[in-house]
Design a protein around this motif. Structure first.
Motif, PDB file in Angstrom:
ATOM      1  N   ARG A  25       0.856  -1.204   0.000  1.00  0.00           N
ATOM      2  CA  ARG A  25       0.000   0.000   0.000  1.00  0.00           C
ATOM      3  C   ARG A  25       0.897   1.261   0.000  1.00  0.00           C
ATOM      4  NH1 ARG A  25      -3.629   1.134   5.143  1.00  0.00           N
ATOM      5  NH2 ARG A  25      -1.527   1.594   5.861  1.00  0.00           N
ATOM      6  N   SER A  26       0.514   2.200  -0.860  1.00  0.00           N
ATOM      7  CA  SER A  26       1.299   3.483  -0.952  1.00  0.00           C
ATOM      8  C   SER A  26       0.704   4.522   0.011  1.00  0.00           C
ATOM      9  CB  SER A  26       1.262   4.020  -2.400  1.00  0.00           C
ATOM     10  OG  SER A  26      -0.069   4.276  -2.802  1.00  0.00           O
ATOM     11  N   SER A  27       1.537   5.043   0.839  1.00  0.00           N
ATOM     12  CA  SER A  27       1.092   6.053   1.821  1.00  0.00           C
ATOM     13  C   SER A  27       1.350   7.471   1.258  1.00  0.00           C
ATOM     14  CB  SER A  27       1.847   5.872   3.143  1.00  0.00           C
ATOM     15  OG  SER A  27       1.617   4.590   3.649  1.00  0.00           O
ATOM     16  N   PRO A  28       0.334   8.325   1.357  1.00  0.00           N
ATOM     17  CA  PRO A  28       0.574   9.717   0.897  1.00  0.00           C
ATOM     18  C   PRO A  28       1.566  10.422   1.827  1.00  0.00           C
ATOM     19  CG  PRO A  28      -1.600   9.501   1.901  1.00  0.00           C
ATOM     20  CD  PRO A  28      -1.034   8.159   1.837  1.00  0.00           C
ATOM     21  N   ARG A  29       2.320  11.296   1.267  1.00  0.00           N
ATOM     22  CA  ARG A  29       3.382  11.968   2.010  1.00  0.00           C
ATOM     23  C   ARG A  29       3.224  13.501   1.877  1.00  0.00           C
ATOM     24  NH1 ARG A  29       6.280   8.432   5.280  1.00  0.00           N
ATOM     25  NH2 ARG A  29       6.291   6.382   4.234  1.00  0.00           N
ATOM     26  N   ARG A  35       4.254  11.252   6.904  1.00  0.00           N
ATOM     27  CA  ARG A  35       2.954  10.659   6.615  1.00  0.00           C
ATOM     28  C   ARG A  35       1.860  11.534   7.156  1.00  0.00           C
ATOM     29  NH1 ARG A  35       2.910   4.827   9.053  1.00  0.00           N
ATOM     30  NH2 ARG A  35       0.830   4.862   8.043  1.00  0.00           N
ATOM     31  N   SER A  38      -4.079  11.032   9.150  1.00  0.00           N
ATOM     32  CA  SER A  38      -5.191  10.104   8.865  1.00  0.00           C
ATOM     33  C   SER A  38      -4.676   8.724   8.430  1.00  0.00           C
ATOM     34  CB  SER A  38      -6.089  10.696   7.772  1.00  0.00           C
ATOM     35  OG  SER A  38      -5.310  10.938   6.590  1.00  0.00           O
ATOM     36  N   ASP A  39      -3.589   8.784   7.675  1.00  0.00           N
ATOM     37  CA  ASP A  39      -3.008   7.508   7.247  1.00  0.00           C
ATOM     38  C   ASP A  39      -2.409   6.762   8.425  1.00  0.00           C
ATOM     39  OD1 ASP A  39      -2.224   5.620   5.170  1.00  0.00           O
ATOM     40  OD2 ASP A  39      -0.173   6.272   5.605  1.00  0.00           O
ATOM     41  N   TRP A  40      -1.763   7.537   9.249  1.00  0.00           N
ATOM     42  CA  TRP A  40      -1.183   6.881  10.445  1.00  0.00           C
ATOM     43  C   TRP A  40      -2.256   6.280  11.319  1.00  0.00           C
ATOM     44  CZ3 TRP A  40      -1.842   8.821  15.480  1.00  0.00           C
ATOM     45  CH2 TRP A  40      -1.116   8.167  16.470  1.00  0.00           C
ATOM     46  N   SER A  42      -5.318   5.318  10.324  1.00  0.00           N
ATOM     47  CA  SER A  42      -5.927   4.185   9.606  1.00  0.00           C
ATOM     48  C   SER A  42      -5.067   2.913   9.738  1.00  0.00           C
ATOM     49  CB  SER A  42      -6.109   4.547   8.128  1.00  0.00           C
ATOM     50  OG  SER A  42      -6.976   5.638   7.987  1.00  0.00           O
ATOM     51  N   GLU A  43      -3.783   3.123   9.670  1.00  0.00           N
ATOM     52  CA  GLU A  43      -2.902   1.954   9.804  1.00  0.00           C
ATOM     53  C   GLU A  43      -3.035   1.324  11.184  1.00  0.00           C
ATOM     54  OE1 GLU A  43       1.825   0.766   9.251  1.00  0.00           O
ATOM     55  OE2 GLU A  43       1.183   2.878   9.260  1.00  0.00           O
ATOM     56  N   GLU A  46      -6.253  -0.628  11.350  1.00  0.00           N
ATOM     57  CA  GLU A  46      -6.136  -1.890  10.602  1.00  0.00           C
ATOM     58  C   GLU A  46      -5.400  -2.948  11.442  1.00  0.00           C
ATOM     59  OE1 GLU A  46      -4.232  -0.973   6.975  1.00  0.00           O
ATOM     60  OE2 GLU A  46      -5.981   0.029   6.099  1.00  0.00           O
TER      61      GLU A  46
END
Length: 456
Positions: A25-29, A35, A38-40, A42-43, A46
Motif C-alpha cells: 500500500r502506498s502512503s501519501p506523504r 505521513r 489520517s493515514d497513520w 488508519s494503519e 487496521e
C-alpha cells in the motif's frame, strides 16, 4: 480433525480476519516527507482489526480443538469399553471351555486307567483260558495212550471235546474284546492328546487376554486384574471344535463304559461255563474211575472163580489119571489071558463060559478105559479153555489197571476250579471296577485314585 472440518475452519478464519496488504500500500506523504495523520491512524486501526480477528480465530480454533478432543476421548473410551467387554466375554467363554476340557480330560484319563485295567484283566483271562486249553489237550493226549481195548468214545471223551470247543470260543471272544479295548485306548490317547493341546491353547489364550486387560488403562480406583468380575457368555462359533472334542470324549466314555460292562459280563459267563465244564469233566472221570474199579473187581472175582475151577479140574484130572492107571493093568491082564487061551489047539478052541467071561471082562474094562480117556480129554480141553480165559482176564485186568491210573492222573492234572461271583451283572461290573484283592493287586491304583477323589 477431518478434511471437511478443516476446510470449514479455514473459510471461517478468512471471514473473520480482513485481508490488508500493508507492504504494497502506498502512503501519501507531505512535501517534507512525513505521513499524514489520517493515514497513520488508519494503519493503527487496521492493525487493531487484524489482531482482533486473529484473537477470534484462535478462540474458535481452541473451542473446536477442545470439542474434537472431547469427542475423540469419548470414542476412545467407548472403544476401550468395547474391547474390555469383548476381552471379558472372551475370557469368560475361554474359562467355560477350559472347564469343559478339564472335565472331559479328567474323565477320559480315568477311563483310560479303567481300560488299562480292563486290558490287563483280559490278558489274564485270555492267558488263563489258553492255559486251560493246553491242559485240556494234555489230558486228552494222556487218555489217548490207553490200551486199544480201553480206547472208547466214552462220556469223558465227549466232555473233553466240548470243553476244548468252549475254551477255544472263549479265547476268541477274549481276543476280540482285547482288540476292541486296544482300538478304544488308541482313540482315547489320540483324543486326550488333542484335548491336552486344546487346553494348552486355551490357557495360553486366557493368559494373553488377561495380559491385554492388565495393559488397559485403569481408572481412579486402580483396579487390579484379579478384581475384575468376568462375565459368562455363550461360546462363539470358534468354540465348536472344542465342543465337538468334548462331545467325542463323552461318546468314547460311553463306549468305554459299555465295553467294560460287556467284558465283565463275558468274564462272568466264561467263568461260569469253565466251572460247569470243569465239574462235568471231573464228575465224569470220577464215575469212569468208579466203573473201572468195579469192572476190575469183577474181573478179579472172575479170575478167582476160574482159578477155583482150574483147581477142581486139575483134581478131577488127577483122579481120572489115577483111575485110568488102575484100570490099565487089569485090562492088559485080561487081554493077555485071552491071547494066551487063543493059542489052544483048533480042536480045543471052544466058545465056552471061560471064553465068554474073559471076553465080557475085556469089553467091560475096555469101555471103562475109553470112558476115562474121554473124560480126561474133556478135562484137558476144559483146563486149556480155563487157562486161556484166565490169561484174557488177567490182560483185561492189566488194561483196566492202566486205564484206572490214567484217569486218576487226568483227575490230578485238572486245573484249579474257576471261581465265579454269584451276583448280578451290575454288581459284577461294580466289582470289576473297584475290586483290588479279590481279582488282582493291580487294581490298588484305581482304588487309591477313587479314595483320593472322595477325600478331595
Amino acid at each position: 480433525m477431518t478434511g471437511v472440518q478443516s476446510s470449514r475452519a479455514a473459510h471461517y478464519s478468512n471471514a473473520l480476519v480482513p485481508s490488508f496488504d500493508l507492504e504494497d500500500r502506498s502512503s501519501p506523504r507531505t512535501p517534507s516527507g512525513h505521513r499524514l495523520p489520517s493515514d497513520w491512524y488508519s494503519e493503527s486501526r487496521e492493525h487493531i482489526l487484524l489482531a482482533t480477528g486473529s484473537r477470534t480465530l484462535s478462540d474458535t480454533t481452541r473451542y473446536q480443538s477442545s470439542t474434537e478432543i472431547f469427542k475423540s476421548m469419548q470414542r476412545s473410551e467407548r472403544g476401550e469399553d468395547k474391547v474390555d467387554a469383548a476381552l471379558k466375554a472372551k475370557i469368560g467363554t475361554t474359562k467355560g471351555l477350559k472347564e469343559m476340557l478339564e472335565g472331559a480330560l479328567h474323565i477320559s484319563e480315568k477311563e483310560i486307567e479303567k481300560l488299562e485295567l480292563t486290558r490287563e484283566r483280559l490278558d489274564e483271562e485270555a492267558n488263563s483260558c489258553n492255559r486251560h486249553l493246553q491242559q485240556n489237550e494234555e489230558r486228552r493226549a494222556q487218555r489217548q495212550t490207553r490200551p486199544s481195548r480201553e480206547m472208547v468214545h466214552d462220556y469223558p471223551y465227549k466232555l473233553f471235546e466240548s470243553q476244548a470247543v468252549f475254551l477255544q470260543n472263549a479265547y476268541l471272544k477274549y481276543e476280540d474284546k482285547r482288540k476292541d479295548t486296544f482300538e478304544l485306548l488308541h482313540k482315547f490317547h489320540s483324543l486326550v492328546q488333542q484335548l491336552t493341546d486344546d487346553l494348552s491353547d486355551k490357557n495360553s489364550a486366557l493368559e494373553l487376554d488377561m495380559k491385554c486387560i492388565a495393559l488397559a488403562p485403569v481408572d481412579k480406583e486402580s483396579r487390579q486384574v484379579q478384581d475384575i468380575v468376568f462375565s459368562r457368555t455363550q461360546p462363539f462359533s470358534w468354540s465348536s471344535v472344542t465342543k465337538g472334542k468334548v462331545l467325542e470324549a463323552q461318546v468314547l466314555q460311553a463306549e468305554s463304559a459299555q465295553l467294560r460292562r460287556n467284558v465283565a459280563r463275558l468274564v462272568q459267563t466264561v467263568r461260569r461255563g469253565e466251572k460247569q465244564q470243569h465239574d462235568l469233566v471231573q464228575m465224569a472221570l470220577d464215575r469212569n474211575i468208579t466203573s473201572i474199579s468195579r469192572l476190575r473187581d469183577d474181573l478179579h472175582l472172575q479170575v478167582q472163580h476160574v482159578e477155583e475151577e482150574i483147581h477142581l479140574a486139575m483134581k478131577t484130572k488127577a483122579e481120572l489119571e489115577t483111575a485110568l492107571a488102575e484100570k490099565l493093568p487089569p485090562l492088559n491082564l485080561t487081554k493077555q489071558r485071552y491071547l494066551t487061551r487063543s493059542n489052544r489047539p483048533n480042536r480045543e478052541k471052544v466058545n465056552d463060559e471061560v471064553e465068554h467071561a474073559l471076553k465080557m471082562q475085556f469089553q467091560s474094562l475096555n469101555r471103562i478105559v475109553l470112558e476115562l480117556e474121554r473124560k480126561l480129554d474133556m478135562v484137558n480141553h476144559t483146563l486149556a479153555s480155563l487157562f486161556a480165559h484166565k490169561a484174557q482176564l488177567e490182560d483185561n485186568i492189566a488194561d483196566k489197571e492202566r486205564n484206572y491210573e490214567m484217569d486218576k492222573t487226568c483227575v490230578a492234572m485238572a486245573p484249579t476250579r474257576p471261581g465265579t461271583p454269584e451276583c448280578s451283572l451290575e454288581a459284577m461290573a461294580y466289582i470289576f471296577d473297584n475290586e483290588s484283592e479279590q481279582i488282582s493287586p493291580f487294581r490298588m491304583a484305581d482304588q487309591q485314585l477313587n479314595l483320593t477323589g472322595q477325600t478331595s
